[in-house]
Motif scaffolding. Sequence first.
Motif, PDB file in Angstrom:
ATOM      1  N   VAL A   1       0.843  -1.193   0.000  1.00 43.06           N
ATOM      2  CA  VAL A   1       0.000   0.000   0.000  1.00 43.06           C
ATOM      3  C   VAL A   1       0.878   1.242   0.000  1.00 43.06           C
ATOM      4  CG1 VAL A   1      -1.769   1.257   1.288  1.00 43.06           C
ATOM      5  CG2 VAL A   1      -1.686  -1.225   1.418  1.00 43.06           C
ATOM      6  N   ALA A   2       0.483   2.228  -0.743  1.00 43.54           N
ATOM      7  CA  ALA A   2       1.125   3.548  -0.638  1.00 43.54           C
ATOM      8  C   ALA A   2       0.057   4.543  -0.230  1.00 43.54           C
ATOM      9  CB  ALA A   2       1.733   3.960  -1.958  1.00 43.54           C
ATOM     10  N   PHE A   3       0.438   5.586   0.494  1.00 43.81           N
ATOM     11  CA  PHE A   3      -0.563   6.523   0.983  1.00 43.81           C
ATOM     12  C   PHE A   3       0.054   7.897   1.209  1.00 43.81           C
ATOM     13  CE2 PHE A   3       1.372   6.094   5.062  1.00 43.81           C
ATOM     14  CZ  PHE A   3       1.685   4.758   5.210  1.00 43.81           C
ATOM     15  N   GLY A   4      -0.787   8.896   1.290  1.00 38.77           N
ATOM     16  CA  GLY A   4      -0.371  10.232   1.701  1.00 38.77           C
ATOM     17  C   GLY A   4      -0.652  10.414   3.177  1.00 38.77           C
ATOM     18  N   VAL A   5      -0.039  11.384   3.748  1.00 34.81           N
ATOM     19  CA  VAL A   5      -0.248  11.682   5.165  1.00 34.81           C
ATOM     20  C   VAL A   5      -1.043  12.975   5.264  1.00 34.81           C
ATOM     21  CG1 VAL A   5       0.854  12.148   7.375  1.00 34.81           C
ATOM     22  CG2 VAL A   5       1.899  10.540   5.779  1.00 34.81           C
TER      23      VAL A   5
ATOM     24  N   PHE B   1      -2.812  17.124   9.566  1.00 34.68           N
ATOM     25  CA  PHE B   1      -3.838  17.222  10.598  1.00 34.68           C
ATOM     26  C   PHE B   1      -3.311  17.944  11.832  1.00 34.68           C
ATOM     27  CE2 PHE B   1      -1.546  13.694  12.207  1.00 34.68           C
ATOM     28  CZ  PHE B   1      -1.436  12.739  11.201  1.00 34.68           C
ATOM     29  N   LEU B   2      -2.480  18.904  11.590  1.00 37.57           N
ATOM     30  CA  LEU B   2      -1.888  19.583  12.740  1.00 37.57           C
ATOM     31  C   LEU B   2      -2.419  21.017  12.854  1.00 37.57           C
ATOM     32  CD1 LEU B   2       1.606  18.154  11.985  1.00 37.57           C
ATOM     33  CD2 LEU B   2       0.006  17.384  13.706  1.00 37.57           C
TER      34      LEU B   2
ATOM     35  N   HIS C   1       2.853  12.366  15.846  1.00 36.86           N
ATOM     36  CA  HIS C   1       3.099  13.042  14.580  1.00 36.86           C
ATOM     37  C   HIS C   1       3.190  14.554  14.736  1.00 36.86           C
ATOM     38  CE1 HIS C   1       2.034   9.692  11.550  1.00 36.86           C
ATOM     39  NE2 HIS C   1       3.107   9.431  12.287  1.00 36.86           N
TER      40      HIS C   1
ATOM     41  N   THR D   1       6.424  16.793  13.734  1.00 41.97           N
ATOM     42  CA  THR D   1       6.278  17.983  12.904  1.00 41.97           C
ATOM     43  C   THR D   1       6.834  19.217  13.616  1.00 41.97           C
ATOM     44  OG1 THR D   1       4.367  17.039  11.806  1.00 41.97           O
ATOM     45  CG2 THR D   1       4.655  19.406  11.609  1.00 41.97           C
TER      46      THR D   1
ATOM     47  N   PRO E   1       5.612  14.585   8.208  1.00 49.33           N
ATOM     48  CA  PRO E   1       5.258  13.323   7.556  1.00 49.33           C
ATOM     49  C   PRO E   1       4.416  13.601   6.316  1.00 49.33           C
ATOM     50  CG  PRO E   1       4.581  13.332   9.877  1.00 49.33           C
ATOM     51  CD  PRO E   1       4.984  14.720   9.548  1.00 49.33           C
ATOM     52  N   THR E   2       4.832  13.056   5.180  1.00 51.07           N
ATOM     53  CA  THR E   2       4.174  13.431   3.940  1.00 51.07           C
ATOM     54  C   THR E   2       3.559  12.269   3.196  1.00 51.07           C
ATOM     55  OG1 THR E   2       5.616  15.320   3.743  1.00 51.07           O
ATOM     56  CG2 THR E   2       4.540  14.591   1.725  1.00 51.07           C
ATOM     57  N   ARG E   3       4.279  11.187   3.066  1.00 46.50           N
ATOM     58  CA  ARG E   3       3.688  10.037   2.400  1.00 46.50           C
ATOM     59  C   ARG E   3       4.408   8.781   2.892  1.00 46.50           C
ATOM     60  NH1 ARG E   3       5.815   7.516  -1.784  1.00 46.50           N
ATOM     61  NH2 ARG E   3       7.899   8.157  -2.419  1.00 46.50           N
ATOM     62  N   GLY E   4       3.845   7.614   2.575  1.00 47.13           N
ATOM     63  CA  GLY E   4       4.451   6.400   3.060  1.00 47.13           C
ATOM     64  C   GLY E   4       4.054   5.186   2.261  1.00 47.13           C
TER      65      GLY E   4
ATOM     66  N   ILE F   1       7.425   5.878   6.675  1.00 44.00           N
ATOM     67  CA  ILE F   1       6.907   7.204   6.344  1.00 44.00           C
ATOM     68  C   ILE F   1       8.046   8.136   5.981  1.00 44.00           C
ATOM     69  CG2 ILE F   1       5.676   9.236   7.242  1.00 44.00           C
ATOM     70  CD1 ILE F   1       3.923   7.388   8.813  1.00 44.00           C
TER      71      ILE F   1
END
Lengths: 238, 238
Positions: A230-234, A237-238, B161, B165, B171-174, B206
Amino acid sequence: MTDFTPHYHRIEQALRALVARSAPHDPLPSEPELAREHGVSRMTARAAVTNLVSAGLAYRSPGRGTFVAVPAAPRRADNLVRFSDEMRRQGRTPSSRIVDAAVRPATAAETARLRLGSGASVVAISRVRLADGVPVAAEWAVFPGALAALLDADLVNGSLHAAVTALGRVPTRGTATLTAAAATRADARLLSLPAGAPLLVERRLILDEGEVPLELTESRYAGSRYHLDVAFGVSSFL
Amino acid sequence: MTDFTPHYHRIEQALRALVARSAPHDPLPSEPELAREHGVSRMTARAAVTNLVSAGLAYRSPGRGTFVAVPAAPRRADNLVRFSDEMRRQGRTPSSRIVDAAVRPATAAETARLRLGSGASVVAISRVRLADGVPVAAEWAVFPGALAALLDADLVNGSLHAAVTALGRVPTRGTATLTAAAATRADARLLSLPAGAPLLVERRLILDEGEVPLELTESRYAGSRYHLDVAFGVSSFL
DNA sequence: CCAGTCTAGTTGTCTATACAGCTTCTTGGG
DNA sequence: CCCAAGAAGCTGTATAGACAACTAGACTGG
Protein backbone atom coordinates in the motif's frame (compact mmCIF):
# COMPACT_ATOMS: atom_id res chain seq x y z
CA MET A 1 -24.04 15.51 -36.65
CA THR A 2 -22.88 18.39 -34.43
CA ASP A 3 -20.27 17.61 -31.81
CA PHE A 4 -21.28 19.20 -28.52
CA THR A 5 -18.17 18.16 -26.64
CA PRO A 6 -16.47 21.18 -25.09
CA HIS A 7 -13.18 22.12 -26.74
CA TYR A 8 -11.18 21.68 -23.54
CA HIS A 9 -12.55 18.16 -23.17
CA ARG A 10 -11.55 17.13 -26.70
CA ILE A 11 -8.07 18.54 -26.18
CA GLU A 12 -7.79 16.70 -22.87
CA GLN A 13 -8.73 13.42 -24.51
CA ALA A 14 -6.13 13.95 -27.24
CA LEU A 15 -3.52 14.68 -24.58
CA ARG A 16 -4.44 11.59 -22.60
CA ALA A 17 -3.90 9.48 -25.72
CA LEU A 18 -0.54 11.19 -26.23
CA VAL A 19 0.47 10.56 -22.59
CA ALA A 20 -0.42 6.88 -23.02
CA ARG A 21 2.14 6.54 -25.81
CA SER A 22 4.83 8.63 -24.11
CA ALA A 23 7.42 8.06 -21.43
CA PRO A 24 7.72 9.90 -18.12
CA HIS A 25 9.24 13.36 -18.54
CA ASP A 26 8.51 13.51 -22.29
CA PRO A 27 7.45 17.05 -23.23
CA LEU A 28 3.82 17.71 -24.05
CA PRO A 29 2.72 20.48 -26.42
CA SER A 30 2.81 23.94 -24.81
CA GLU A 31 -0.38 25.85 -24.15
CA PRO A 32 0.17 28.30 -27.02
CA GLU A 33 0.90 25.36 -29.35
CA LEU A 34 -2.26 23.58 -28.33
CA ALA A 35 -4.24 26.78 -28.77
CA ARG A 36 -2.93 27.23 -32.34
CA GLU A 37 -3.30 23.57 -33.20
CA HIS A 38 -6.88 23.29 -31.98
CA GLY A 39 -8.00 26.81 -32.91
CA VAL A 40 -8.94 27.87 -29.40
CA SER A 41 -7.83 30.52 -26.95
CA ARG A 42 -4.84 29.81 -24.77
CA MET A 43 -7.05 29.80 -21.66
CA THR A 44 -9.18 27.01 -23.13
CA ALA A 45 -6.10 24.93 -23.93
CA ARG A 46 -4.86 25.65 -20.45
CA ALA A 47 -8.05 24.26 -18.90
CA ALA A 48 -7.44 20.96 -20.67
CA VAL A 49 -3.86 20.77 -19.42
CA THR A 50 -4.95 21.72 -15.90
CA ASN A 51 -7.29 18.72 -15.83
CA LEU A 52 -4.44 16.46 -16.88
CA VAL A 53 -2.19 17.88 -14.15
CA SER A 54 -4.97 17.47 -11.57
CA ALA A 55 -5.34 13.85 -12.63
CA GLY A 56 -1.63 13.29 -11.99
CA LEU A 57 -0.85 12.47 -15.64
CA ALA A 58 1.34 15.52 -16.27
CA TYR A 59 3.29 18.19 -14.43
CA ARG A 60 4.06 21.82 -15.31
CA SER A 61 7.41 23.56 -15.03
CA PRO A 62 7.33 27.39 -15.21
CA GLY A 63 9.32 28.65 -18.18
CA ARG A 64 10.05 25.16 -19.42
CA GLY A 65 6.76 23.56 -20.31
CA THR A 66 4.51 20.63 -19.46
CA PHE A 67 5.71 17.04 -19.19
CA VAL A 68 4.38 13.52 -18.79
CA ALA A 69 4.27 12.61 -15.09
CA VAL A 70 5.93 9.60 -13.52
CA PRO A 71 3.30 6.87 -12.98
CA ALA A 72 1.98 6.82 -9.42
CA ALA A 73 3.60 4.55 -6.85
CA PRO A 74 1.96 1.22 -5.99
CA ARG A 75 -1.56 2.05 -4.87
CA ARG A 76 -3.13 -1.28 -4.15
CA ALA A 77 -5.58 0.25 -1.74
CA ASP A 78 -6.38 3.04 -4.14
CA ASN A 79 -7.28 0.75 -6.97
CA LEU A 80 -8.59 -2.73 -6.80
CA VAL A 81 -5.95 -4.56 -8.74
CA ARG A 82 -6.72 -8.08 -9.77
CA PHE A 83 -5.21 -10.84 -7.65
CA SER A 84 -3.38 -12.16 -10.71
CA ASP A 85 -1.81 -8.77 -11.48
CA GLU A 86 -0.79 -8.36 -7.84
CA MET A 87 0.87 -11.74 -7.81
CA ARG A 88 2.73 -10.97 -11.04
CA ARG A 89 3.84 -7.68 -9.51
CA GLN A 90 5.33 -9.67 -6.63
CA GLY A 91 7.06 -11.95 -9.13
CA ARG A 92 4.73 -14.89 -8.59
CA THR A 93 2.68 -16.97 -11.04
CA PRO A 94 -1.07 -16.74 -10.34
CA SER A 95 -3.72 -19.39 -11.00
CA SER A 96 -7.21 -20.26 -9.77
CA ARG A 97 -9.28 -23.28 -8.96
CA ILE A 98 -13.05 -23.19 -8.92
CA VAL A 99 -14.53 -24.84 -5.87
CA ASP A 100 -18.17 -24.15 -6.63
CA ALA A 101 -20.23 -21.96 -8.94
CA ALA A 102 -24.00 -21.90 -8.76
CA VAL A 103 -27.15 -19.82 -8.57
CA ARG A 104 -28.77 -20.06 -5.16
CA PRO A 105 -31.21 -18.07 -2.99
CA ALA A 106 -29.66 -14.98 -1.44
CA THR A 107 -29.15 -14.84 2.30
CA ALA A 108 -30.67 -11.96 4.24
CA ALA A 109 -27.28 -10.24 4.54
CA GLU A 110 -26.64 -10.60 0.80
CA THR A 111 -30.09 -9.26 0.02
CA ALA A 112 -29.43 -6.18 2.13
CA ARG A 113 -25.88 -5.54 0.95
CA LEU A 114 -26.59 -6.11 -2.75
CA ARG A 115 -29.94 -4.29 -2.46
CA LEU A 116 -31.89 -7.18 -3.97
CA GLY A 117 -35.60 -7.76 -3.89
CA SER A 118 -36.88 -10.32 -1.40
CA GLY A 119 -36.71 -13.90 -2.62
CA ALA A 120 -33.98 -12.99 -5.12
CA SER A 121 -31.18 -15.33 -6.03
CA VAL A 122 -27.44 -14.76 -6.36
CA VAL A 123 -24.60 -16.18 -8.40
CA ALA A 124 -22.13 -17.60 -5.88
CA ILE A 125 -18.63 -18.48 -7.04
CA SER A 126 -16.02 -19.83 -4.67
CA ARG A 127 -12.42 -20.19 -5.73
CA VAL A 128 -8.99 -20.93 -4.39
CA ARG A 129 -6.38 -18.45 -5.66
CA LEU A 130 -2.87 -19.81 -6.01
CA ALA A 131 0.60 -18.32 -6.46
CA ASP A 132 3.30 -20.57 -7.91
CA GLY A 133 0.86 -23.43 -7.44
CA VAL A 134 0.50 -22.83 -3.72
CA PRO A 135 -2.92 -21.88 -2.30
CA VAL A 136 -2.82 -18.28 -1.11
CA ALA A 137 -6.46 -17.24 -0.77
CA ALA A 138 -9.91 -18.69 -0.48
CA GLU A 139 -12.55 -16.46 -2.01
CA TRP A 140 -16.35 -16.32 -1.97
CA ALA A 141 -17.78 -13.98 -4.53
CA VAL A 142 -21.51 -13.24 -4.77
CA PHE A 143 -23.20 -11.42 -7.66
CA PRO A 144 -26.85 -10.53 -8.27
CA GLY A 145 -28.80 -13.37 -9.86
CA ALA A 146 -29.31 -11.28 -12.99
CA LEU A 147 -25.67 -12.06 -13.80
CA ALA A 148 -26.30 -15.80 -14.04
CA ALA A 149 -24.58 -15.77 -17.43
CA LEU A 150 -21.34 -15.55 -15.47
CA LEU A 151 -21.63 -19.29 -15.02
CA ASP A 152 -21.04 -19.65 -18.75
CA ALA A 153 -17.80 -17.68 -18.63
CA ASP A 154 -14.36 -19.21 -18.44
CA LEU A 155 -13.87 -18.82 -14.71
CA VAL A 156 -10.55 -20.62 -14.55
CA ASN A 157 -8.47 -18.88 -17.20
CA GLY A 158 -10.56 -15.78 -17.81
CA SER A 159 -11.03 -12.69 -15.69
CA LEU A 160 -14.16 -12.62 -13.59
CA HIS A 161 -14.25 -8.83 -13.78
CA ALA A 162 -13.91 -8.93 -17.56
CA ALA A 163 -16.84 -11.32 -17.66
CA VAL A 164 -18.92 -9.00 -15.47
CA THR A 165 -18.06 -6.04 -17.68
CA ALA A 166 -18.93 -8.03 -20.81
CA LEU A 167 -22.41 -8.40 -19.31
CA GLY A 168 -22.71 -4.61 -19.23
CA ARG A 169 -21.90 -3.91 -15.59
CA VAL A 170 -18.63 -2.02 -15.05
CA PRO A 171 -17.00 -2.35 -11.60
CA THR A 172 -16.22 1.21 -10.61
CA ARG A 173 -15.54 1.65 -6.94
CA GLY A 174 -15.82 -0.20 -3.67
CA THR A 175 -15.39 -0.28 0.04
CA ALA A 176 -13.66 -2.97 2.03
CA THR A 177 -12.94 -4.00 5.57
CA LEU A 178 -9.63 -5.59 6.43
CA THR A 179 -8.95 -7.56 9.56
CA ALA A 180 -7.28 -10.75 10.78
CA ALA A 181 -8.97 -14.00 11.73
CA ALA A 182 -8.02 -17.56 12.53
CA ALA A 183 -8.46 -20.17 9.76
CA THR A 184 -11.62 -22.23 10.12
CA ARG A 185 -11.71 -25.93 9.28
CA ALA A 186 -13.02 -25.05 5.81
CA ASP A 187 -10.24 -22.49 5.28
CA ALA A 188 -7.67 -24.98 6.48
CA ARG A 189 -8.83 -27.53 3.95
CA LEU A 190 -8.91 -25.11 1.03
CA LEU A 191 -5.59 -23.48 1.84
CA SER A 192 -3.68 -26.52 3.13
CA LEU A 193 -3.01 -24.81 6.41
CA PRO A 194 -3.53 -25.77 10.03
CA ALA A 195 -6.85 -24.67 11.48
CA GLY A 196 -6.28 -21.52 13.53
CA ALA A 197 -3.53 -20.15 11.28
CA PRO A 198 -3.72 -16.36 10.91
CA LEU A 199 -5.57 -15.10 7.82
CA LEU A 200 -5.81 -11.61 6.38
CA VAL A 201 -9.56 -11.25 5.77
CA GLU A 202 -10.96 -8.80 3.27
CA ARG A 203 -14.69 -8.22 2.86
CA ARG A 204 -15.54 -5.93 0.00
CA LEU A 205 -18.56 -4.53 -1.79
CA ILE A 206 -18.09 -3.31 -5.33
CA LEU A 207 -20.44 -0.87 -7.05
CA ASP A 208 -20.95 -0.30 -10.74
CA GLU A 209 -21.02 2.97 -12.64
CA GLY A 210 -24.55 3.68 -11.49
CA GLU A 211 -23.58 3.09 -7.83
CA VAL A 212 -25.55 -0.14 -7.92
CA PRO A 213 -24.06 -2.96 -5.83
CA LEU A 214 -22.41 -5.46 -8.13
CA GLU A 215 -20.27 -7.84 -6.10
CA LEU A 216 -19.97 -8.90 -2.49
CA THR A 217 -16.80 -10.84 -1.86
CA GLU A 218 -14.90 -12.25 1.07
CA SER A 219 -11.27 -13.12 0.46
CA ARG A 220 -9.26 -14.94 3.10
CA TYR A 221 -5.51 -14.82 2.50
CA ALA A 222 -2.94 -16.97 4.25
CA GLY A 223 -0.90 -14.54 6.33
CA SER A 224 2.24 -16.61 5.83
CA ARG A 225 1.90 -16.53 2.03
CA TYR A 226 0.45 -13.13 1.15
CA HIS A 227 0.91 -9.48 1.90
CA LEU A 228 -0.68 -6.36 0.58
CA ASP A 229 1.48 -3.43 -0.55
CA VAL A 230 0.00 0.00 0.00
CA ALA A 231 1.12 3.55 -0.64
CA PHE A 232 -0.56 6.52 0.98
CA GLY A 233 -0.37 10.23 1.70
CA VAL A 234 -0.25 11.68 5.17
CA SER A 235 -3.00 14.09 6.10
CA SER A 236 -2.03 17.49 7.35
CA PHE A 237 -3.84 17.22 10.60
CA LEU A 238 -1.89 19.58 12.74
CA MET B 1 4.71 43.74 4.33
CA THR B 2 3.26 42.89 0.90
CA ASP B 3 1.16 39.77 0.62
CA PHE B 4 2.23 37.84 -2.46
CA THR B 5 -0.41 35.15 -2.12
CA PRO B 6 -2.47 34.88 -5.31
CA HIS B 7 -6.07 36.06 -4.93
CA TYR B 8 -7.51 32.69 -5.91
CA HIS B 9 -5.45 31.01 -3.21
CA ARG B 10 -6.65 33.37 -0.49
CA ILE B 11 -10.25 32.84 -1.56
CA GLU B 12 -9.74 29.08 -1.56
CA GLN B 13 -8.37 29.17 1.98
CA ALA B 14 -11.35 31.24 3.14
CA LEU B 15 -13.69 28.73 1.51
CA ARG B 16 -11.90 25.78 3.10
CA ALA B 17 -12.41 27.39 6.51
CA LEU B 18 -16.08 27.90 5.67
CA VAL B 19 -16.48 24.28 4.55
CA ALA B 20 -14.92 23.14 7.83
CA ARG B 21 -17.68 24.88 9.80
CA SER B 22 -20.50 23.81 7.47
CA ALA B 23 -22.58 20.71 6.96
CA PRO B 24 -22.82 18.63 3.78
CA HIS B 25 -25.07 20.28 1.18
CA ASP B 26 -24.84 23.72 2.81
CA PRO B 27 -24.65 26.37 0.08
CA LEU B 28 -21.35 28.14 -0.50
CA PRO B 29 -21.15 31.71 -1.86
CA SER B 30 -21.73 31.91 -5.60
CA GLU B 31 -18.93 32.87 -7.96
CA PRO B 32 -20.34 36.37 -8.60
CA GLU B 33 -20.73 36.86 -4.82
CA LEU B 34 -17.16 35.81 -4.16
CA ALA B 35 -15.94 38.09 -6.94
CA ARG B 36 -17.76 41.09 -5.42
CA GLU B 37 -16.77 40.22 -1.87
CA HIS B 38 -13.07 39.77 -2.65
CA GLY B 39 -12.85 42.45 -5.36
CA VAL B 40 -11.66 40.10 -8.10
CA SER B 41 -12.96 38.99 -11.47
CA ARG B 42 -15.43 36.16 -11.59
CA MET B 43 -12.93 33.88 -13.34
CA THR B 44 -10.48 34.35 -10.47
CA ALA B 45 -13.16 33.44 -7.94
CA ARG B 46 -14.08 30.51 -10.12
CA ALA B 47 -10.51 29.20 -10.07
CA ALA B 48 -10.65 29.08 -6.27
CA VAL B 49 -13.93 27.17 -6.31
CA THR B 50 -12.63 24.81 -8.99
CA ASN B 51 -9.73 23.84 -6.70
CA LEU B 52 -12.19 23.12 -3.91
CA VAL B 53 -14.30 20.95 -6.21
CA SER B 54 -11.20 19.10 -7.45
CA ALA B 55 -10.26 18.43 -3.84
CA GLY B 56 -13.66 16.87 -3.25
CA LEU B 57 -14.70 19.45 -0.67
CA ALA B 58 -17.52 20.95 -2.74
CA TYR B 59 -19.75 20.18 -5.73
CA ARG B 60 -21.35 22.45 -8.32
CA SER B 61 -24.90 22.32 -9.59
CA PRO B 62 -25.61 24.27 -12.80
CA GLY B 63 -28.15 27.02 -12.18
CA ARG B 64 -28.33 26.28 -8.48
CA GLY B 65 -24.90 27.03 -7.06
CA THR B 66 -22.07 25.39 -5.21
CA PHE B 67 -22.46 23.25 -2.09
CA VAL B 68 -20.41 21.57 0.59
CA ALA B 69 -19.65 18.00 -0.44
CA VAL B 70 -20.47 14.91 1.59
CA PRO B 71 -17.27 13.84 3.37
CA ALA B 72 -15.43 11.15 1.44
CA ALA B 73 -16.02 7.54 2.31
CA PRO B 74 -13.52 5.92 4.64
CA ARG B 75 -10.06 6.22 3.15
CA ARG B 76 -7.84 4.77 5.78
CA ALA B 77 -5.47 3.27 3.23
CA ASP B 78 -5.34 6.43 1.20
CA ASN B 79 -4.36 8.68 4.04
CA LEU B 80 -2.57 7.76 7.17
CA VAL B 81 -5.13 8.74 9.72
CA ARG B 82 -4.13 8.73 13.34
CA PHE B 83 -5.17 5.68 15.33
CA SER B 84 -7.06 7.95 17.72
CA ASP B 85 -9.05 9.56 14.90
CA GLU B 86 -9.82 6.16 13.39
CA MET B 87 -11.11 4.87 16.71
CA ARG B 88 -13.26 7.96 17.19
CA ARG B 89 -14.63 7.45 13.67
CA GLN B 90 -15.68 3.96 14.75
CA GLY B 91 -17.34 5.42 17.85
CA ARG B 92 -14.66 4.23 20.26
CA THR B 93 -12.59 6.12 22.83
CA PRO B 94 -8.86 5.93 22.07
CA SER B 95 -5.99 6.00 24.54
CA SER B 96 -2.35 4.93 24.68
CA ARG B 97 0.10 3.47 27.11
CA ILE B 98 3.83 3.85 26.68
CA VAL B 99 5.70 0.61 27.13
CA ASP B 100 9.18 1.92 26.43
CA ALA B 101 10.79 5.00 24.93
CA ALA B 102 14.55 5.24 24.52
CA VAL B 103 17.45 6.04 22.24
CA ARG B 104 19.32 2.92 21.26
CA PRO B 105 21.69 1.75 18.50
CA ALA B 106 19.93 1.08 15.18
CA THR B 107 19.67 -2.46 13.89
CA ALA B 108 21.03 -3.24 10.43
CA ALA B 109 17.51 -3.31 8.99
CA GLU B 110 16.64 0.03 10.58
CA THR B 111 19.87 1.54 9.29
CA ALA B 112 19.02 0.44 5.75
CA ARG B 113 15.37 1.38 5.84
CA LEU B 114 15.85 4.78 7.50
CA ARG B 115 18.99 5.41 5.44
CA LEU B 116 21.13 6.14 8.49
CA GLY B 117 24.89 6.27 8.70
CA SER B 118 26.59 3.26 10.22
CA GLY B 119 26.74 3.28 14.00
CA ALA B 120 23.75 5.62 14.14
CA SER B 121 21.16 5.46 16.87
CA VAL B 122 17.38 5.55 16.75
CA VAL B 123 14.54 6.74 18.94
CA ALA B 124 12.44 3.68 19.68
CA ILE B 125 8.98 4.12 21.14
CA SER B 126 6.73 1.19 21.89
CA ARG B 127 3.12 1.70 22.86
CA VAL B 128 -0.11 -0.16 23.41
CA ARG B 129 -3.05 1.53 21.73
CA LEU B 130 -6.42 1.06 23.40
CA ALA B 131 -10.03 1.60 22.43
CA ASP B 132 -12.56 1.96 25.25
CA GLY B 133 -9.79 0.90 27.59
CA VAL B 134 -9.23 -2.40 25.77
CA PRO B 135 -5.85 -3.06 24.14
CA VAL B 136 -6.26 -3.09 20.37
CA ALA B 137 -2.75 -2.69 18.99
CA ALA B 138 0.86 -3.05 19.97
CA GLU B 139 3.10 -0.64 18.15
CA TRP B 140 6.86 -0.22 17.71
CA ALA B 141 7.83 3.09 16.17
CA VAL B 142 11.42 3.92 15.26
CA PHE B 143 12.69 7.39 14.34
CA PRO B 144 16.17 8.62 13.41
CA GLY B 145 18.30 9.44 16.45
CA ALA B 146 18.34 13.10 15.41
CA LEU B 147 14.76 13.22 16.70
CA ALA B 148 15.79 12.36 20.26
CA ALA B 149 13.83 15.40 21.45
CA LEU B 150 10.72 13.26 20.88
CA LEU B 151 11.45 11.70 24.24
CA ASP B 152 10.65 15.05 25.81
CA ALA B 153 7.22 15.22 24.19
CA ASP B 154 4.01 14.20 25.85
CA LEU B 155 3.75 10.76 24.33
CA VAL B 156 0.66 9.70 26.25
CA ASN B 157 -1.76 12.51 25.62
CA GLY B 158 -0.09 14.29 22.74
CA SER B 159 0.19 13.30 19.10
CA LEU B 160 3.44 11.66 18.10
CA HIS B 161 3.10 13.04 14.58
CA ALA B 162 2.50 16.53 15.92
CA ALA B 163 5.67 16.19 17.95
CA VAL B 164 7.62 15.07 14.90
CA THR B 165 6.28 17.98 12.90
CA ALA B 166 7.12 20.41 15.72
CA LEU B 167 10.71 19.24 15.28
CA GLY B 168 10.62 20.39 11.69
CA ARG B 169 9.99 17.10 9.91
CA VAL B 170 6.59 16.84 8.21
CA PRO B 171 5.26 13.32 7.56
CA THR B 172 4.17 13.43 3.94
CA ARG B 173 3.69 10.04 2.40
CA GLY B 174 4.45 6.40 3.06
CA THR B 175 4.30 2.82 2.00
CA ALA B 176 3.02 -0.10 4.03
CA THR B 177 2.68 -3.83 3.93
CA LEU B 178 -0.37 -5.49 5.43
CA THR B 179 -0.57 -9.15 6.35
CA ALA B 180 -1.77 -11.46 9.10
CA ALA B 181 0.32 -13.20 11.74
CA ALA B 182 -0.15 -15.16 14.92
CA ALA B 183 0.35 -13.32 18.22
CA THR B 184 3.73 -13.97 19.82
CA ARG B 185 4.15 -14.31 23.56
CA ALA B 186 5.11 -10.63 23.76
CA ASP B 187 2.06 -9.62 21.71
CA ALA B 188 -0.13 -11.80 23.88
CA ARG B 189 1.08 -10.09 27.01
CA LEU B 190 0.69 -6.59 25.65
CA LEU B 191 -2.73 -7.21 24.12
CA SER B 192 -4.19 -9.56 26.72
CA LEU B 193 -4.79 -12.19 24.11
CA PRO B 194 -3.90 -15.87 23.81
CA ALA B 195 -0.59 -16.53 22.05
CA GLY B 196 -1.37 -17.54 18.47
CA ALA B 197 -4.39 -15.28 18.12
CA PRO B 198 -4.67 -13.73 14.64
CA LEU B 199 -3.23 -10.23 14.29
CA LEU B 200 -3.46 -7.77 11.44
CA VAL B 201 0.15 -6.66 10.98
CA GLU B 202 1.08 -3.40 9.35
CA ARG B 203 4.68 -2.41 8.64
CA ARG B 204 5.06 1.10 7.31
CA LEU B 205 7.77 3.54 6.32
CA ILE B 206 6.91 7.20 6.34
CA LEU B 207 8.86 9.84 4.41
CA ASP B 208 9.02 13.56 5.02
CA GLU B 209 8.59 16.39 2.55
CA GLY B 210 12.09 15.91 1.22
CA GLU B 211 11.46 12.17 0.66
CA VAL B 212 13.77 11.43 3.59
CA PRO B 213 12.75 8.40 5.70
CA LEU B 214 11.23 9.62 8.92
CA GLU B 215 9.52 6.74 10.68
CA LEU B 216 9.59 2.97 10.56
CA THR B 217 6.70 1.46 12.43
CA GLU B 218 5.19 -1.95 12.97
CA SER B 219 1.65 -2.04 14.31
CA ARG B 220 0.07 -5.31 15.35
CA TYR B 221 -3.70 -5.12 15.73
CA ALA B 222 -5.86 -7.73 17.42
CA GLY B 223 -8.00 -9.14 14.62
CA SER B 224 -10.92 -9.65 16.98
CA ARG B 225 -10.90 -6.03 18.11
CA TYR B 226 -9.89 -3.99 15.07
CA HIS B 227 -10.70 -3.62 11.42
CA LEU B 228 -9.59 -1.25 8.78
CA ASP B 229 -12.15 0.49 6.55
CA VAL B 230 -10.99 1.21 3.02
CA ALA B 231 -12.51 2.77 -0.05
CA PHE B 232 -11.03 2.33 -3.49
CA GLY B 233 -11.56 2.80 -7.21
CA VAL B 234 -11.55 -0.02 -9.73
CA SER B 235 -9.04 0.23 -12.53
CA SER B 236 -10.24 0.00 -16.06
CA PHE B 237 -8.09 -2.93 -17.03
CA LEU B 238 -10.04 -4.40 -19.88
C1' DC C 1 -55.17 27.10 -5.53
C1' DC C 2 -52.62 25.88 -9.65
C1' DA C 3 -50.19 26.54 -13.88
C1' DG C 4 -47.63 29.31 -16.90
C1' DT C 5 -44.50 33.04 -17.78
C1' DC C 6 -41.05 36.17 -16.63
C1' DT C 7 -37.15 37.77 -14.03
C1' DA C 8 -33.10 37.36 -11.51
C1' DG C 9 -29.65 34.61 -10.49
C1' DT C 10 -26.71 30.50 -11.09
C1' DT C 11 -22.91 27.60 -13.38
C1' DG C 12 -20.47 26.30 -17.90
C1' DT C 13 -17.77 27.54 -21.76
C1' DC C 14 -15.24 30.63 -24.23
C1' DT C 15 -12.69 34.84 -26.16
C1' DA C 16 -9.12 38.39 -26.13
C1' DT C 17 -5.83 40.59 -23.67
C1' DA C 18 -2.18 41.88 -20.38
C1' DC C 19 1.78 41.50 -17.40
C1' DA C 20 5.15 38.92 -14.35
C1' DG C 21 8.67 35.73 -13.77
C1' DC C 22 11.21 31.94 -15.51
C1' DT C 23 13.92 29.15 -19.02
C1' DT C 24 16.40 28.35 -23.15
C1' DC C 25 18.55 29.72 -27.20
C1' DT C 26 20.96 32.92 -30.13
C1' DT C 27 24.09 36.49 -31.13
C1' DG C 28 27.82 39.57 -30.48
C1' DG C 29 31.94 40.99 -28.24
C1' DG C 30 36.19 40.04 -25.81
C1' DC D 1 36.00 29.48 -26.66
C1' DC D 2 33.46 31.82 -23.05
C1' DC D 3 30.37 35.08 -21.19
C1' DA D 4 26.74 38.39 -21.15
C1' DA D 5 22.76 40.41 -23.02
C1' DG D 6 18.72 40.15 -25.52
C1' DA D 7 15.04 37.68 -27.80
C1' DA D 8 11.78 34.12 -27.96
C1' DG D 9 9.19 31.17 -25.68
C1' DC D 10 7.25 29.11 -21.56
C1' DT D 11 3.89 28.91 -17.38
C1' DG D 12 1.22 31.71 -13.76
C1' DT D 13 -2.11 35.10 -12.58
C1' DA D 14 -5.54 38.12 -13.70
C1' DT D 15 -9.08 41.17 -16.13
C1' DA D 16 -13.31 42.17 -18.78
C1' DG D 17 -16.69 40.54 -21.38
C1' DA D 18 -20.01 37.44 -23.82
C1' DC D 19 -23.49 33.87 -24.49
C1' DA D 20 -25.81 29.32 -23.34
C1' DA D 21 -28.38 26.52 -20.38
C1' DC D 22 -30.32 25.82 -16.07
C1' DT D 23 -32.85 26.88 -11.51
C1' DA D 24 -35.87 29.09 -8.28
C1' DG D 25 -38.96 32.43 -6.98
C1' DA D 26 -42.37 35.87 -7.91
C1' DC D 27 -46.27 37.37 -10.30
C1' DT D 28 -50.43 37.04 -12.98
C1' DG D 29 -54.41 34.95 -14.81
C1' DG D 30 -57.86 31.37 -14.90
